[in-house]
Design an enzyme around this catalytic site. Structure first.
Site, PDB file in Angstrom:
ATOM      1  N   LYS A 251     -43.354  -5.345  38.942  1.00  0.00           N
ATOM      2  CA  LYS A 251     -42.736  -5.516  40.261  1.00  0.00           C
ATOM      3  C   LYS A 251     -41.247  -5.683  40.078  1.00  0.00           C
ATOM      4  CE  LYS A 251     -44.049  -6.013  44.644  1.00  0.00           C
ATOM      5  NZ  LYS A 251     -45.286  -5.577  45.307  1.00  0.00           N
TER       6      LYS A 251
HETATM    7  N1  GLU Z   1     -45.724  -2.388  47.137  1.00  0.00           N
HETATM    8  C1  GLU Z   1     -47.082  -1.972  47.241  1.00  0.00           C
HETATM    9  C2  GLU Z   1     -48.027  -3.069  46.791  1.00  0.00           C
HETATM   10  O1  GLU Z   1     -47.695  -4.238  46.794  1.00  0.00           O
HETATM   11  C3  GLU Z   1     -47.333  -0.636  46.556  1.00  0.00           C
HETATM   12  C4  GLU Z   1     -47.060  -0.593  45.095  1.00  0.00           C
HETATM   13  C5  GLU Z   1     -47.152   0.793  44.484  1.00  0.00           C
HETATM   14  O2  GLU Z   1     -47.510   1.739  45.174  1.00  0.00           O
HETATM   15  O3  GLU Z   1     -46.836   0.899  43.302  1.00  0.00           O
HETATM   16  O4  GLU Z   1     -49.165  -2.821  46.492  1.00  0.00           O
END
Ligand code: GLU
Length: 415
Positions: free
Chosen positions: A105
């Site tokens: 993240k």
């Molecule tokens: N931000 C989204 C989540 O928390 C998508 C993450 C992604 O597609 O890599 O799942």
């Protein structure tokens, strides 16, 4: 006693899952710590000529099952603790839906609502350059999250590609379709959430007709979830954003609400509906509640108000652990984010696969594969929860963590 930090809460949920998993101490210890975290300082030229510095992060929690995967968030409250917690959740989430990624993240501490488009572009490009050490289609693939979107991903893809000297569409997902994005990605999180809700309703012997739904957060996830549920015949009686809530017991016309929000910048003032505070909306009885804004939206001080049967987490951990226990005592059926909002990363996976193959699928194929994966994951989590008599959050964590632990053990320790 103060409520715990977000990452402490994620670790507490891991501890709870481990009571049923009994992981080897070395594996357990690995799962309690992120593999690596990068902190970057980003000088950005603002429109008035000043240089402002922003703090950015990229945390790679674990790679046991594949490259890191997870969004990038722009928000004033971004911190290392938050990004680490979100990276850990991505790790479990990818394993729950059984796609070959680890968790990662990123985030930048900034207020994107007060920045111009060109300032955001310069911030994004500098951030991409600084985390360019870590990201790549084989190592770690960012995507949109809170206050980042297709345009942000296009800038990230372009910056990374400029660094390499050739186009690298597979470095990010959630891109515009014109540069290798996937059909269906935009509404994927919400489509997955609705699939999970429908499966849960079947399990609970509830129908969609006249189902009263409340949605907290009217960004991409909240809006599409409300829209799809409305189209399927449910009654979306209330929606909220960060500025306030609107309520109509006969149901809201979601497209009209969306137009109103786009034109005026807020939900407030939409007619026919009553304006109220978010906490007042929480006090109104519903059948399904979808928290789709930030973590910790439902906490000690407002949880007692909630009168609903099912909660489907559009956001990641919108309920603090303390509030979770209160809701469980009230017999609320909680669909945890690692399952309920996993549709986004599932279609991100499809996007990455299409980019690597340079061969693109049609939308029907994508939707069909998405539904199949989400239904399977729901069934697996539900089975664990029934067999081991545990709530859905613990069951989902058990399933995800078990898959990650298996990969860690079979790969063994280096060197
Ligand atoms: N931000 C989204 C989540 O928390 C998508 C993450 C992604 O597609 O890599 O799942």
């Amino acid at each position: 006693m103060p409520e715990m930090s977000f990452f402490q809460e994620v670790l507490a949920n891991l501890d709870e899952a481990n009571k049923h998993l009994n992981l080897l101490p070395a594996v357990y210890e690995r799962l309690r710590n992120p593999r690596r975290a990068l902190i970057v300082s980003l000088p950005v030229k603002m429109d008035d000529g000043r240089v402002e510095f922003f703090k950015g992060y990229r945390v790679q929690y674990d790679f046991a099952r594949g490259p890191g995967k997870g969004g990038v968030r722009y928000h004033p409250k971004v911190s290392l603790d938050e990004v680490t917690a979100l990276a850990a959740l991505m790790n479990w989430k990818c394993a729950v839906v059984d796609i070959p990624f680890g968790g990662a993240k990123g985030g930048v501490e900034c207020d994107p609502t007060r920045m111009s488009k060109s300032e955001l572009e310069r911030l994004t490009r500098r951030y991409t350059y600084e985390i360019g050490l870590l990201i790549g289609p084989e190592s770690d693939i960012p995507a949109p999250d809170v206050y980042t979107d297709e345009q942000t991903m296009a800038w990230m893809m372009d910056t990374y590609s400029m660094m390499k000297g050739y186009a690298v569409p597979g470095v990010v997902t959630g891109k515009p379709v014109s540069i290798g994005g996937s059909l269906g990605r935009n509404k994927a999180t919400s489509a997955g959430l609705v699939t999970v809700v429908v499966e849960a309703l079947k399990h609970l012997d509830m129908g969609l007709d006249d189902l009263r739904v409340t949605v907290l957060g009217f960004g991409k996830v909240g809006y599409h979830a409300a829209r799809i549920l409305h189209e399927m015949g449910a009654k979306v009686i209330g929606v909220a954003d960060s500025k306030g809530a609107i309520y109509n017991p006969r149901g809201l016309d979601i497209d009209a609400v969306h137009r109103h929000k786009t034109e005026t910048g807020a939900l407030k003032g939409f007619k026919p509906a009553e304006d109220m505070t978010v906490d007042d909306l929480l006090g109104i009885e519903s059948d399904v509640l979808v928290p789709a804004a930030l973590e910790g939206q439902i906490h000690r001080a407002n949880v007692e108000r909630i009168r609903t049967r099912v909660i489907a987490e559009g956001a990641n951990n919108p309920i603090t652990n303390e509030a979770d226990r209160v809701l469980m005592d009230k017999n609320v059926f909680i669909l945890p984010g690692v399952l309920a909002n996993a549709g986004g990363v599932v279609v991100s996976y499809f996007e990455w696969v299409q980019d690597l193959q340079r061969f693109f699928w049609n939308e029907a194929e994508i939707n069909q594969r998405l539904t199949a994966i989400i239904k399977k994951a729901f069934g697996e989590v539900l089975n664990i929860s029934l067999e081991k008599k545990m709530d859905m959050r613990t069951a989902a964590t058990v399933l995800g963590v078990q898959r990650v632990a298996e990969a860690i053990m079979i790969r063994g320790l280096y060197p």
